[in-house]
Design a protein around this motif. Sequence first.
Motif, PDB file in Angstrom:
ATOM      1  N   ILE A   1       4.017  -3.434  -2.655  1.00  0.00           N
ATOM      2  CA  ILE A   1       5.365  -3.353  -3.233  1.00  0.00           C
ATOM      3  C   ILE A   1       5.926  -4.748  -3.468  1.00  0.00           C
ATOM      4  N   SER A   2       5.733  -5.639  -2.498  1.00  0.00           N
ATOM      5  CA  SER A   2       6.278  -6.996  -2.625  1.00  0.00           C
ATOM      6  C   SER A   2       5.636  -7.762  -3.780  1.00  0.00           C
ATOM      7  N   ARG A   3       4.455  -7.299  -4.204  1.00  0.00           N
ATOM      8  CA  ARG A   3       3.760  -7.956  -5.325  1.00  0.00           C
ATOM      9  C   ARG A   3       3.788  -7.102  -6.592  1.00  0.00           C
ATOM     10  N   GLY A   4       4.726  -6.171  -6.643  1.00  0.00           N
ATOM     11  CA  GLY A   4       4.860  -5.337  -7.826  1.00  0.00           C
ATOM     12  C   GLY A   4       3.691  -4.419  -8.049  1.00  0.00           C
ATOM     13  N   GLY A   5       2.944  -4.119  -6.991  1.00  0.00           N
ATOM     14  CA  GLY A   5       1.800  -3.231  -7.089  1.00  0.00           C
ATOM     15  C   GLY A   5       0.527  -3.910  -7.548  1.00  0.00           C
ATOM     16  N   ILE A   6       0.611  -5.213  -7.841  1.00  0.00           N
ATOM     17  CA  ILE A   6      -0.545  -5.934  -8.392  1.00  0.00           C
ATOM     18  C   ILE A   6      -1.099  -6.885  -7.347  1.00  0.00           C
ATOM     19  N   ALA A   7      -2.237  -6.548  -6.762  1.00  0.00           N
ATOM     20  CA  ALA A   7      -2.907  -7.416  -5.788  1.00  0.00           C
ATOM     21  C   ALA A   7      -4.297  -6.856  -5.544  1.00  0.00           C
ATOM     22  N   ASP A   8      -5.273  -7.742  -5.373  1.00  0.00           N
ATOM     23  CA  ASP A   8      -6.613  -7.220  -5.117  1.00  0.00           C
ATOM     24  C   ASP A   8      -6.823  -7.020  -3.617  1.00  0.00           C
ATOM     25  N   GLN A   9      -7.832  -6.234  -3.301  1.00  0.00           N
ATOM     26  CA  GLN A   9      -8.076  -5.830  -1.924  1.00  0.00           C
ATOM     27  C   GLN A   9      -8.378  -7.018  -1.021  1.00  0.00           C
ATOM     28  N   SER A  10      -9.126  -8.005  -1.517  1.00  0.00           N
ATOM     29  CA  SER A  10      -9.487  -9.148  -0.676  1.00  0.00           C
ATOM     30  C   SER A  10      -8.257  -9.950  -0.286  1.00  0.00           C
ATOM     31  N   ARG A  11      -7.302 -10.071  -1.205  1.00  0.00           N
ATOM     32  CA  ARG A  11      -6.084 -10.824  -0.895  1.00  0.00           C
ATOM     33  C   ARG A  11      -5.231 -10.100   0.143  1.00  0.00           C
ATOM     34  N   ILE A  12      -5.104  -8.788  -0.018  1.00  0.00           N
ATOM     35  CA  ILE A  12      -4.331  -8.001   0.953  1.00  0.00           C
ATOM     36  C   ILE A  12      -4.995  -8.057   2.325  1.00  0.00           C
ATOM     37  N   ALA A  13      -6.339  -7.946   2.360  1.00  0.00           N
ATOM     38  CA  ALA A  13      -7.061  -8.015   3.630  1.00  0.00           C
ATOM     39  C   ALA A  13      -6.835  -9.351   4.314  1.00  0.00           C
ATOM     40  N   ALA A  14      -6.860 -10.444   3.534  1.00  0.00           N
ATOM     41  CA  ALA A  14      -6.650 -11.775   4.101  1.00  0.00           C
ATOM     42  C   ALA A  14      -5.256 -11.902   4.701  1.00  0.00           C
ATOM     43  N   GLU A  15      -4.260 -11.344   4.024  1.00  0.00           N
ATOM     44  CA  GLU A  15      -2.884 -11.434   4.527  1.00  0.00           C
ATOM     45  C   GLU A  15      -2.698 -10.630   5.801  1.00  0.00           C
ATOM     46  N   LEU A  16      -3.539  -9.616   5.989  1.00  0.00           N
ATOM     47  CA  LEU A  16      -3.487  -8.822   7.212  1.00  0.00           C
ATOM     48  C   LEU A  16      -4.434  -9.373   8.277  1.00  0.00           C
ATOM     49  N   ASP A  17      -5.098 -10.494   7.956  1.00  0.00           N
ATOM     50  CA  ASP A  17      -6.056 -11.131   8.861  1.00  0.00           C
ATOM     51  C   ASP A  17      -7.196 -10.174   9.194  1.00  0.00           C
ATOM     52  N   LEU A  18      -7.677  -9.462   8.164  1.00  0.00           N
ATOM     53  CA  LEU A  18      -8.782  -8.525   8.316  1.00  0.00           C
ATOM     54  C   LEU A  18      -9.849  -8.832   7.276  1.00  0.00           C
ATOM     55  N   SER A  19     -11.065  -8.416   7.560  1.00  0.00           N
ATOM     56  CA  SER A  19     -12.091  -8.465   6.520  1.00  0.00           C
ATOM     57  C   SER A  19     -11.891  -7.277   5.596  1.00  0.00           C
ATOM     58  N   VAL A  20     -12.425  -7.362   4.388  1.00  0.00           N
ATOM     59  CA  VAL A  20     -12.314  -6.236   3.457  1.00  0.00           C
ATOM     60  C   VAL A  20     -12.972  -4.999   4.053  1.00  0.00           C
ATOM     61  N   ARG A  21     -14.094  -5.186   4.702  1.00  0.00           N
ATOM     62  CA  ARG A  21     -14.809  -4.061   5.303  1.00  0.00           C
ATOM     63  C   ARG A  21     -13.965  -3.380   6.383  1.00  0.00           C
ATOM     64  N   THR A  22     -13.319  -4.189   7.234  1.00  0.00           N
ATOM     65  CA  THR A  22     -12.470  -3.620   8.291  1.00  0.00           C
ATOM     66  C   THR A  22     -11.267  -2.905   7.695  1.00  0.00           C
ATOM     67  N   LEU A  23     -10.681  -3.499   6.657  1.00  0.00           N
ATOM     68  CA  LEU A  23      -9.536  -2.863   5.999  1.00  0.00           C
ATOM     69  C   LEU A  23      -9.940  -1.494   5.447  1.00  0.00           C
ATOM     70  N   ARG A  24     -11.092  -1.439   4.781  1.00  0.00           N
ATOM     71  CA  ARG A  24     -11.561  -0.169   4.233  1.00  0.00           C
ATOM     72  C   ARG A  24     -11.750   0.878   5.331  1.00  0.00           C
ATOM     73  N   ARG A  25     -12.354   0.438   6.439  1.00  0.00           N
ATOM     74  CA  ARG A  25     -12.612   1.379   7.530  1.00  0.00           C
ATOM     75  C   ARG A  25     -11.311   1.898   8.136  1.00  0.00           C
ATOM     76  N   ARG A  26     -10.348   1.005   8.338  1.00  0.00           N
ATOM     77  CA  ARG A  26      -9.083   1.435   8.953  1.00  0.00           C
ATOM     78  C   ARG A  26      -8.286   2.336   8.025  1.00  0.00           C
ATOM     79  N   LEU A  27      -8.352   2.059   6.732  1.00  0.00           N
ATOM     80  CA  LEU A  27      -7.681   2.948   5.774  1.00  0.00           C
ATOM     81  C   LEU A  27      -8.359   4.318   5.755  1.00  0.00           C
TER      82      LEU A  27
END
Length: 345
Positions: free
Chosen positions: A247-273
């Motif tokens: 929402i803060s980025r207007g809906g436009i952001a890639d998964q790797s960037r969001i994962a980095a901001e959450l201090d997670l790997s993309v793989r971990t983010l996918r698993r937790r989601l």
Amino acid sequence: MTDGQAQLRSITSAALLVEFASGRGTPTPALLRGTGIREGDLLDATAEITLGQELALMRNVVAGVGDEPGMGLMAGLLCHPPSLGVLGFALMSCPTVRDAVRLALRYADLSFTVARHHLVVDGPDVSIVRDDSEVPREVRRFAVERDVAAIWTIQQDVLPMRPPITRVVVAFPPHAVYEMFGAMLGVEEVVFNAARSVVTGPADIQSLQLPQSNSATARFYEQQCADLMQRRRSRVGISGRVRQLLISRGGIADQSRIAAELDLSVRTLRRRLADEGTTFRELTTETIGMLAEELLITGLTVEQAAIRLGYASVSAFTSAFRAWKGQSPGVFARENRGRVSARVS
């Protein structure tokens, strides 16, 4: 706050509790103290709070009006199907009582209750059995009373006859107000000091046709219930954090960037989601869809909304919007422009 108390719910139930208690002399600021609910939120039908916030409010209500037997019963009489939003309309349009009861239990998280319930059919009787184990003891009696009265009130609104409740079992001591209320409801038997609370009626009532039944309308509103449940669940846990970042980025952001901001790997983010029953793509689609609705409601043109959300063309935006809403963005804008928009939170 437990995981269960983090569950999102409509503010309508809280607003009715405030209406009840303020009508008995307790100031609204005192009722909202320590709940995190703002007075202005009570006027916003789209606002949502957590179950924990509503329980905190219920504690203040009980403290304000007094922990007297019968107070919850009076609060429950304010509950009517339209107050349940899409669930209320779904219940009213169900073909039979059986369909309505099963729907109510399936989507109980959209109702006013703060406890869990399940259905038991035993020969000529059908019962709704209540589990209060997760309800704080200090508000348990009030909560049971409110839900029993609400069940009766909603049944009275939906059925073409007096609700046939034959037996009510409650987990607290007898009191004259319960005998009086039982007589008013036409309950044949009231049992006290039980291990759990149960509302019982004749099993054959389940086949009764509801007067406003409409299968197509029922399916429509049931889908709305399912969608609302999914949206609420996706706003807690890691899904909620991802959604806020989108929402803060207007809906436009890639998964790797969001994962980095959450201090997670993309793989971990996918698993937790996945553990929360969703995916990054689903959250992105939902968020962009909600933002699109917000932009159109507030007055932007279809072209302006498409540009704001990063679409290469109006036609691409239109195709995506049709997939979300089943109508073109132009039609949606004409039908909804100027109304109070739902908060994206």
